[in-house]
Design an enzyme around this catalytic site. Structure first.
Site, mmCIF file in Angstrom:
data_model
loop_
_atom_site.group_PDB
_atom_site.id
_atom_site.type_symbol
_atom_site.label_atom_id
_atom_site.label_comp_id
_atom_site.label_asym_id
_atom_site.label_seq_id
_atom_site.Cartn_x
_atom_site.Cartn_y
_atom_site.Cartn_z
ATOM 1 C CD GLU A 179 62.747 42.574 -22.928
ATOM 2 O OE1 GLU A 179 62.796 41.885 -21.909
ATOM 3 O OE2 GLU A 179 63.599 43.452 -23.209
ATOM 4 C CD GLU A 287 63.673 37.757 -22.114
ATOM 5 O OE1 GLU A 287 64.352 38.571 -21.438
ATOM 6 O OE2 GLU A 287 63.517 37.865 -23.334
#
EC number: 3.2.1.78
Length: 360
Positions: A179, A287
């Protein structure tokens, strides 16, 4: 995902992929084929899970059931992979370091699992990018991407890990970061870092795939103007995906953290499928998760993903199991093996994948 109590972290084994049926071919390096992934002789849609905690297990038997930057040496029994102290980087290749990852990779090879190995975490859990920022005297988090000393240490770690597993068919892909964000930055900052880092990884290992590990922020395709579609976090999904040394796209989905509805997740998935289709590369729905009502809220995303051209795999956050020390970590998103949630999220999902593709 950012976790306040547990991590998605540096040296993460961020995901594990398995074919929803017995592979028809011999084990080999995973690859892309148009808008799909190819794994062990099968080309199509795949499913898997995130299991960040596997790389920290000290019991080998627990690994068979189922990574960390620091500024000071942890206490006995703690697994860590890289130490940043006194302006120097030290790779821990010992029994409580990369030898732990060695066993994870070996076990994955034995059990036919494919791993996405991540090199650093955007978040502070277990060190992450800010361990580099602190260790090399940089001003703030965003300096990670362009500070020469930080990037030298980061690449030292990349080389140490990649060189250990260049011949392993258990590695699905190398991932730049979990991320990565550069809030308020021009999108050139992340773009330049992604381009140069992915080129460096490919220079070390041209056989394995490389991905970014981003959340999918910054996208015009099907945009409704909501925060995740904007460029606030310094990311331009389509532009970054077009980099030749990036093999496939990644995107995440956490409506509860992003201020969107759960139904909005279907639009988000379709938007990334369309962007990946335009780029001629597959997307990995890497995710996604909620802290309650897993079956009711997450299975619609799985169905949308499976039926969206351009999306070729999904990994729910996160897998849970019973270890020798008790249950694996639970951040509220965990779906434990053998539960009703596991049946709808995994067993039923795999059955749908097999039925759609004619796999037995």
């Amino acid at each position: 995902m950012k976790l306040s109590q547990i991590l998605t972290f540096a040296s993460l084994l961020s995901g594990a992929l398995a074919a929803p049926g017995k592979p028809h071919g011999k084990p080999g390096f995973a690859s892309t084929s148009g808008l799909q992934f190819s794994i062990d002789g099968q080309t199509g849609y795949f499913a898997g899970s995130n299991s960040y905690w596997i790389g920290f297990l000290t019991n080998k038997a627990d690994v068979d059931i189922g990574f960390n930057d620091v500024n000071t040496v942890p206490g006995e029994g703690t697994v860590y992979y890289q130490l940043h102290a006194n302006g120097k980087s030290t790779i821990n290749t010992g029994a409580n370091g990369l030898q732990r990852m060695d066993y994870v990779v070996k076990s994955a090879e034995k059990h036919g699992i494919k791993l996405i190995i991540n090199f650093v975490n955007n978040w502070d859990d277990y060190g992450g990018m800010n361990a580099y920022v602190k260790g090399y005297g940089a001003a703030d988090h965003n300096d990670f991407y362009s500070n020469a000393k930080i990037q030298k240490a980061y690449r030292q770690y990349i080389r140490a890990v990649v060189s250990r597993y260049t011949k392993s068919d258990a590695v699905f892909a190398w991932e730049l970061a979990n991320e990565p964000r550069c809030k308020g930055c021009d999108t050139d900052v992340l773009y330049d870092w992604i381009k140069s880092t992915s080129e460096y990884i490919k220079s070390l290992d041209a056989k394995h795939m490389v991905c970014i590990g981003d959340e999918g922020f910054g996208l015009e395709t099907l945009s409704d103007g909501s925060y995740p579609f904007t460029y606030v976090e310094g990311s331009d999904f389509a532009r970054n995906l077009a980099i030749p040394t990036i093999d496939f796209g990644t995107f995440h989905l956490y409506p509860d953290s992003w201020g969107t509805s759960h139904e909005w997740g279907n639009l988000w998935t379709q938007a990334h499928g369309a962007a990946c289709q335009a780029a001629g590369k597959p997307c990995l729905f890497e995710e996604y998760g909620v802290t309650s009502d897993h079956c009711a809220l997450e299975t619609p995303w799985q169905k949308t993903s499976l039926n969206t051209t351009g999306v070729s795999a999904d990994l729910y956050w996160q897998y849970g199991d019973t270890l020798s020390s008790g249950p694996s970590p639970n951040d509220g998103h965990t779906v434990y093996y053998g539960t009703d949630d596991f049946k709808c999220m995994v067993t039923d999902h795999v059955a749908a994948i097999k039925a759609k593709q004619g796999w037995v």
